[in-house]
Design a protein around this motif. Sequence first.
Motif, PDB file in Angstrom:
ATOM      1  N   ILE A   1       0.841  -1.205   0.000  1.00  0.00           N
ATOM      2  CA  ILE A   1       0.000   0.000   0.000  1.00  0.00           C
ATOM      3  C   ILE A   1       0.870   1.247   0.000  1.00  0.00           C
ATOM      4  O   ILE A   1       0.624   2.189  -0.749  1.00  0.00           O
ATOM      5  N   ALA A   2       1.899   1.245   0.839  1.00  0.00           N
ATOM      6  CA  ALA A   2       2.788   2.402   0.921  1.00  0.00           C
ATOM      7  C   ALA A   2       3.506   2.647  -0.408  1.00  0.00           C
ATOM      8  O   ALA A   2       3.661   3.794  -0.830  1.00  0.00           O
ATOM      9  N   GLU A   3       3.915   1.587  -1.087  1.00  0.00           N
ATOM     10  CA  GLU A   3       4.597   1.736  -2.366  1.00  0.00           C
ATOM     11  C   GLU A   3       3.651   2.194  -3.470  1.00  0.00           C
ATOM     12  O   GLU A   3       4.029   3.002  -4.314  1.00  0.00           O
ATOM     13  N   ALA A   4       2.417   1.682  -3.457  1.00  0.00           N
ATOM     14  CA  ALA A   4       1.450   2.013  -4.503  1.00  0.00           C
ATOM     15  C   ALA A   4       0.641   3.270  -4.196  1.00  0.00           C
ATOM     16  O   ALA A   4      -0.026   3.804  -5.072  1.00  0.00           O
ATOM     17  N   ASN A   5       0.681   3.721  -2.951  1.00  0.00           N
ATOM     18  CA  ASN A   5      -0.146   4.848  -2.498  1.00  0.00           C
ATOM     19  C   ASN A   5      -1.625   4.596  -2.769  1.00  0.00           C
ATOM     20  O   ASN A   5      -2.375   5.527  -3.072  1.00  0.00           O
ATOM     21  N   SER A   6      -2.018   3.336  -2.694  1.00  0.00           N
ATOM     22  CA  SER A   6      -3.406   2.971  -2.992  1.00  0.00           C
ATOM     23  C   SER A   6      -3.706   1.579  -2.460  1.00  0.00           C
ATOM     24  O   SER A   6      -2.945   0.642  -2.704  1.00  0.00           O
ATOM     25  N   PHE A   7      -4.821   1.461  -1.754  1.00  0.00           N
ATOM     26  CA  PHE A   7      -5.273   0.151  -1.296  1.00  0.00           C
ATOM     27  C   PHE A   7      -5.658  -0.708  -2.500  1.00  0.00           C
ATOM     28  O   PHE A   7      -5.331  -1.890  -2.558  1.00  0.00           O
TER      29      PHE A   7
END
Length: 61
Positions: A12-18
């Motif tokens: 999530i932190a890497e993609a900035n998206s759930f």
Amino acid sequence: MDIKPLRYFQAIAEANSFTKAAERLHVAQPAISMAIKKLEAELDLTLFHRHERQISLTDEG
């Protein structure tokens, strides 16, 4: 402690998206959301700021 929520957190932190993290991990998005909520409760921390379909890490996150 189960390591799966930590992997979810990293994705999530890497993609900035759930949603994008769920797609990348081939997991349902609600499962990721529930795992992160459970992790936050377990740690008694808020890991993500949630803003109208956008997220960002908190200082603790």
